[in-house]
Design a protein around this motif. Structure first.
Motif, PDB file in Angstrom:
ATOM      1  N   ALA A 115      15.559  -4.583 -18.087  1.00  0.00           N
ATOM      2  CA  ALA A 115      16.075  -4.795 -16.731  1.00  0.00           C
ATOM      3  C   ALA A 115      17.108  -3.739 -16.357  1.00  0.00           C
ATOM      4  N   ASP A 116      18.030  -3.448 -17.264  1.00  0.00           N
ATOM      5  CA  ASP A 116      19.054  -2.435 -16.987  1.00  0.00           C
ATOM      6  C   ASP A 116      18.439  -1.048 -16.857  1.00  0.00           C
ATOM      7  N   GLY A 117      17.457  -0.741 -17.711  1.00  0.00           N
ATOM      8  CA  GLY A 117      16.788   0.559 -17.628  1.00  0.00           C
ATOM      9  C   GLY A 117      16.057   0.743 -16.311  1.00  0.00           C
ATOM     10  N   LEU A 118      15.340  -0.290 -15.876  1.00  0.00           N
ATOM     11  CA  LEU A 118      14.613  -0.224 -14.609  1.00  0.00           C
ATOM     12  C   LEU A 118      15.583  -0.114 -13.440  1.00  0.00           C
ATOM     13  N   TYR A 119      16.632  -0.918 -13.457  1.00  0.00           N
ATOM     14  CA  TYR A 119      17.589  -0.863 -12.350  1.00  0.00           C
ATOM     15  C   TYR A 119      18.303   0.489 -12.303  1.00  0.00           C
ATOM     16  N   GLY A 120      18.652   1.044 -13.468  1.00  0.00           N
ATOM     17  CA  GLY A 120      19.281   2.364 -13.513  1.00  0.00           C
ATOM     18  C   GLY A 120      18.377   3.436 -12.924  1.00  0.00           C
ATOM     19  N   ALA A 121      17.097   3.406 -13.278  1.00  0.00           N
ATOM     20  CA  ALA A 121      16.138   4.369 -12.731  1.00  0.00           C
ATOM     21  C   ALA A 121      15.964   4.147 -11.233  1.00  0.00           C
ATOM     22  N   TRP A 122      15.950   2.887 -10.794  1.00  0.00           N
ATOM     23  CA  TRP A 122      15.812   2.572  -9.376  1.00  0.00           C
ATOM     24  C   TRP A 122      17.004   3.125  -8.586  1.00  0.00           C
ATOM     25  N   LYS A 123      18.230   2.931  -9.118  1.00  0.00           N
ATOM     26  CA  LYS A 123      19.423   3.444  -8.426  1.00  0.00           C
ATOM     27  C   LYS A 123      19.366   4.966  -8.285  1.00  0.00           C
ATOM     28  N   LYS A 124      18.933   5.664  -9.339  1.00  0.00           N
ATOM     29  CA  LYS A 124      18.802   7.127  -9.260  1.00  0.00           C
ATOM     30  C   LYS A 124      17.784   7.507  -8.190  1.00  0.00           C
ATOM     31  N   SER A 125      16.702   6.773  -8.112  1.00  0.00           N
ATOM     32  CA  SER A 125      15.677   7.036  -7.108  1.00  0.00           C
ATOM     33  C   SER A 125      16.222   6.820  -5.696  1.00  0.00           C
ATOM     34  N   VAL A 126      17.005   5.754  -5.510  1.00  0.00           N
ATOM     35  CA  VAL A 126      17.623   5.486  -4.205  1.00  0.00           C
ATOM     36  C   VAL A 126      18.553   6.630  -3.823  1.00  0.00           C
ATOM     37  N   LYS A 127      19.379   7.066  -4.758  1.00  0.00           N
ATOM     38  CA  LYS A 127      20.342   8.148  -4.464  1.00  0.00           C
ATOM     39  C   LYS A 127      19.612   9.460  -4.150  1.00  0.00           C
TER      40      LYS A 127
ATOM     41  N   LYS B 178       0.819  -1.197   0.000  1.00  0.00           N
ATOM     42  CA  LYS B 178       0.000   0.000   0.000  1.00  0.00           C
ATOM     43  C   LYS B 178       0.859   1.256   0.000  1.00  0.00           C
ATOM     44  N   GLY B 179       1.991   1.206   0.652  1.00  0.00           N
ATOM     45  CA  GLY B 179       2.812   2.391   0.807  1.00  0.00           C
ATOM     46  C   GLY B 179       3.755   2.685  -0.345  1.00  0.00           C
ATOM     47  N   VAL B 180       3.868   1.814  -1.331  1.00  0.00           N
ATOM     48  CA  VAL B 180       4.820   2.027  -2.417  1.00  0.00           C
ATOM     49  C   VAL B 180       4.335   3.179  -3.290  1.00  0.00           C
ATOM     50  N   ARG B 181       5.060   4.282  -3.220  1.00  0.00           N
ATOM     51  CA  ARG B 181       4.747   5.457  -4.025  1.00  0.00           C
ATOM     52  C   ARG B 181       5.963   5.947  -4.795  1.00  0.00           C
ATOM     53  N   GLU B 182       7.118   5.419  -4.453  1.00  0.00           N
ATOM     54  CA  GLU B 182       8.364   5.839  -5.099  1.00  0.00           C
ATOM     55  C   GLU B 182       9.105   4.608  -5.592  1.00  0.00           C
ATOM     56  N   LEU B 183       9.842   4.789  -6.667  1.00  0.00           N
ATOM     57  CA  LEU B 183      10.557   3.672  -7.279  1.00  0.00           C
ATOM     58  C   LEU B 183      11.554   3.034  -6.316  1.00  0.00           C
ATOM     59  N   TYR B 184      12.225   3.825  -5.474  1.00  0.00           N
ATOM     60  CA  TYR B 184      13.225   3.270  -4.560  1.00  0.00           C
ATOM     61  C   TYR B 184      12.619   2.296  -3.550  1.00  0.00           C
ATOM     62  N   GLU B 185      11.306   2.326  -3.366  1.00  0.00           N
ATOM     63  CA  GLU B 185      10.640   1.428  -2.426  1.00  0.00           C
ATOM     64  C   GLU B 185      10.417   0.030  -2.996  1.00  0.00           C
ATOM     65  N   VAL B 186      10.630  -0.142  -4.286  1.00  0.00           N
ATOM     66  CA  VAL B 186      10.349  -1.415  -4.949  1.00  0.00           C
ATOM     67  C   VAL B 186      11.509  -2.388  -4.750  1.00  0.00           C
ATOM     68  N   HIS B 187      11.170  -3.565  -4.245  1.00  0.00           N
ATOM     69  CA  HIS B 187      12.156  -4.635  -4.073  1.00  0.00           C
ATOM     70  C   HIS B 187      11.654  -5.953  -4.658  1.00  0.00           C
TER      71      HIS B 187
END
Length: 192
Positions: free
Chosen positions: A172-184, A64-73
């Protein structure tokens, strides 16, 4: 935490962030085995266990709380179209995504669902493949999307690269790259 370890952050930095944030962590025996298998250092696991909050966050609350890409695991692979190559694409994509995320078998176990359309065309000496994908939280909130254009593969059959595999790697690389930017970005915002 697995993703922070894979990003190359030191165990001390991760443990300090855990201590400061007071997050809820699943420290069940199964979760601890998964952390160990994923290569999470013991100092990080100990910090998770000693975190100020004692109860693990139920999966339903996380979804329910996932609103940002960095929250996705945890990702569930949804519909990818009707092409003859879809099942192979899904298999290759799941393998590549599992390098950085947990690919789950049921949508209710996921933080987000990756859906899209994959299409391929064969012509004399060429193969072209395209993938348009969207990642949404389980309650439908858009987290990420992209369109991965055609890969042209020329030459004799022995020299051609597998365009379906290239598309899966690109997604996969595109999603992971966007996820890393979101984490940072999130780390910078929390450090202020």
């Amino acid at each position: 935490m697995v993703d922070l370890v894979k990003l190359g952050l030191s165990p001390e930095i991760i443990a300090a962030k855990i201590a400061k944030s007071g997050c809820n962590f699943d420290t069940s025996p199964t979760a601890l085995m998964e952390l160990k298998t994923a290569g999470v250092p013991d100092t990080v696991t100990l910090a998770m266990i000693q975190s100020p909050c004692e109860r693990p966050v139920p999966v339903a609350e996380l979804k329910k709380g996932v609103r940002e890409l960095y929250e996705v695991h945890r990702i569930y692979l949804g519909e990818m179209g009707q092409s003859d190559d879809v099942e192979r694409f899904r298999m290759l994509l799941a393998g590549k995504l599992s390098e950085h995320f947990t690919v789950v078998d049921k949508p209710e176990e996921a933080d987000a669902i990756l859906k899209g359309v994959v299409s391929t065309q064969l012509a004399e000496g060429t193969t072209k493949a395209r993938a348009s994908v969207s990642l949404r939280s389980t309650d439908g909130h858009q987290l990420w999307s992209d369109d991965f254009g055609v890969h042209w593969v020329w030459g004799p059959a022995s020299r051609r690269r597998d365009s379906i595999k290239l598309r899966a790697e690109d997604v996969a690389d595109g999603l992971y790259g966007a996820w890393k930017k979101s984490v940072k970005s999130n780390q910078k915002a929390n450090d202020k």
